[in-house]
Motif scaffolding. Sequence first.
Motif, PDB file in Angstrom:
ATOM      1  N   THR A   1     -89.890 -47.238  58.282  1.00 46.18           N
ATOM      2  CA  THR A   1     -88.959 -46.769  57.252  1.00 46.18           C
ATOM      3  C   THR A   1     -87.570 -47.348  57.467  1.00 46.18           C
ATOM      4  O   THR A   1     -86.903 -47.779  56.512  1.00 46.18           O
ATOM      5  CB  THR A   1     -88.907 -45.233  57.246  1.00 46.18           C
ATOM      6  OG1 THR A   1     -90.209 -44.715  56.982  1.00 46.18           O
ATOM      7  CG2 THR A   1     -87.937 -44.730  56.190  1.00 46.18           C
ATOM      8  N   LYS A   2     -87.119 -47.369  58.719  1.00 44.77           N
ATOM      9  CA  LYS A   2     -85.802 -47.936  58.993  1.00 44.77           C
ATOM     10  C   LYS A   2     -85.768 -49.432  58.691  1.00 44.77           C
ATOM     11  O   LYS A   2     -84.783 -49.952  58.164  1.00 44.77           O
ATOM     12  CB  LYS A   2     -85.395 -47.660  60.444  1.00 44.77           C
ATOM     13  CG  LYS A   2     -85.036 -46.211  60.709  1.00 44.77           C
ATOM     14  CD  LYS A   2     -84.092 -46.074  61.909  1.00 44.77           C
ATOM     15  CE  LYS A   2     -82.762 -46.751  61.663  1.00 44.77           C
ATOM     16  NZ  LYS A   2     -81.818 -46.524  62.774  1.00 44.77           N
TER      17      LYS A   2
ATOM     18  N   PRO B   1     -84.415 -43.535  65.313  1.00 45.84           N
ATOM     19  CA  PRO B   1     -83.412 -42.654  64.712  1.00 45.84           C
ATOM     20  C   PRO B   1     -82.191 -42.534  65.621  1.00 45.84           C
ATOM     21  O   PRO B   1     -82.331 -42.375  66.837  1.00 45.84           O
ATOM     22  CB  PRO B   1     -84.141 -41.315  64.563  1.00 45.84           C
ATOM     23  CG  PRO B   1     -85.265 -41.377  65.537  1.00 45.84           C
ATOM     24  CD  PRO B   1     -85.660 -42.818  65.650  1.00 45.84           C
TER      25      PRO B   1
ATOM     26  N   ASP C   1     -77.764 -42.968  61.832  1.00 46.52           N
ATOM     27  CA  ASP C   1     -78.547 -42.348  60.768  1.00 46.52           C
ATOM     28  C   ASP C   1     -78.049 -40.946  60.454  1.00 46.52           C
ATOM     29  O   ASP C   1     -78.042 -40.523  59.293  1.00 46.52           O
ATOM     30  CB  ASP C   1     -80.023 -42.272  61.169  1.00 46.52           C
ATOM     31  CG  ASP C   1     -80.624 -43.643  61.439  1.00 46.52           C
ATOM     32  OD1 ASP C   1     -80.351 -44.568  60.658  1.00 46.52           O
ATOM     33  OD2 ASP C   1     -81.360 -43.785  62.441  1.00 46.52           O
TER      34      ASP C   1
ATOM     35  N   PRO D   1     -84.506 -49.784  65.212  1.00 45.04           N
ATOM     36  CA  PRO D   1     -85.689 -49.135  64.630  1.00 45.04           C
ATOM     37  C   PRO D   1     -86.024 -47.789  65.274  1.00 45.04           C
ATOM     38  O   PRO D   1     -87.191 -47.436  65.432  1.00 45.04           O
ATOM     39  CB  PRO D   1     -86.792 -50.166  64.858  1.00 45.04           C
ATOM     40  CG  PRO D   1     -86.388 -50.881  66.091  1.00 45.04           C
ATOM     41  CD  PRO D   1     -84.884 -50.954  66.031  1.00 45.04           C
TER      42      PRO D   1
ATOM     43  N   SER E   1     -89.974 -46.154  62.429  1.00 43.07           N
ATOM     44  CA  SER E   1     -89.579 -47.544  62.630  1.00 43.07           C
ATOM     45  C   SER E   1     -89.759 -48.362  61.353  1.00 43.07           C
ATOM     46  O   SER E   1     -88.879 -49.116  60.943  1.00 43.07           O
ATOM     47  CB  SER E   1     -90.398 -48.156  63.766  1.00 43.07           C
ATOM     48  OG  SER E   1     -90.078 -49.518  63.935  1.00 43.07           O
TER      49      SER E   1
ATOM     50  N   GLU F   1     -79.387 -51.362  62.422  1.00 40.24           N
ATOM     51  CA  GLU F   1     -80.773 -51.790  62.237  1.00 40.24           C
ATOM     52  C   GLU F   1     -81.712 -51.366  63.372  1.00 40.24           C
ATOM     53  O   GLU F   1     -82.897 -51.699  63.347  1.00 40.24           O
ATOM     54  CB  GLU F   1     -80.825 -53.315  62.078  1.00 40.24           C
ATOM     55  CG  GLU F   1     -80.127 -53.802  60.809  1.00 40.24           C
ATOM     56  CD  GLU F   1     -80.345 -55.271  60.545  1.00 40.24           C
ATOM     57  OE1 GLU F   1     -80.817 -55.988  61.460  1.00 40.24           O
ATOM     58  OE2 GLU F   1     -80.046 -55.716  59.420  1.00 40.24           O
TER      59      GLU F   1
END
Length: 261
Positions: free
Chosen positions: A210-211, A100, A121, A98, A208, A96
């Motif tokens: 999007t994650k 990449p 990711d 935030p 951030s 989780e």
Amino acid sequence: MSYKTILVTDSHAIRTITLNRPDRRNAMTREMQTELISVIEESATNQCCALILTGAGDAFCSGLDLLELQAMRDMTPAEHRTDAERLARLFVSLYELPLPTIAAVNGPAIAGGTGLATLCDFTMATPAAKFGFTEVRIGFVPALVAAFLALQVGDKRCRDLLLSGRLFGAAEAHQMGLVNEIVEREELAPRAHALAKSLIANSPQSISATKRLLAEQNRAWLDAAVVAALEANARSRETADFREGVSAFLEKRRPVWKSKC
């Protein structure tokens, strides 16, 4: 801040975390888990914009350290629960984060090491890298990795990998989607940094957000899965099969399972 089991370097908004126990093939200890949690969670509020995770020497992470396994045989139920909660916090924090995240898998990534490598990711691996969820071989339940693996590869492949406990190579991991790219060893670090640079050229706010969105979409299912995994993890450590599996592994012999089919 200095760490005993990892190295942390920051360069041009890219943070690199190197598992740094090469003499033990970067085997995981409680201390390493705690240090990883600390630096990963701190990275969320740091000035870094991308994170690379790799290993020192010839291995990425060979799983739990043998001395840690040995100590498990004498732990109390409460201590087993605390152990499971620490590992869950590490996996969730990495999943989780935030920012990449990129795993540069420079060698074997086994059991919990596979979990660390594939929760990022992006996962890059050398052609010689090996993976495997080998917990069932020692009477353990790969509960925490199962919560994430089913999301990544689907139920059928998840069952194959977790129930067989088999090792598999980078090419198969790539075919299943657990590895994004196979990179020659000498190009691994430069390629990981090149990817990180391309990612931080994008909007930090958008990445951030999007994650967070992706995490939120899986929130209800994943929260329930982690709770169930904590219970399964702790219970499995109290079984006769686990004690026999760990003893057999440490003594380098075939286990004689106490349970029946």
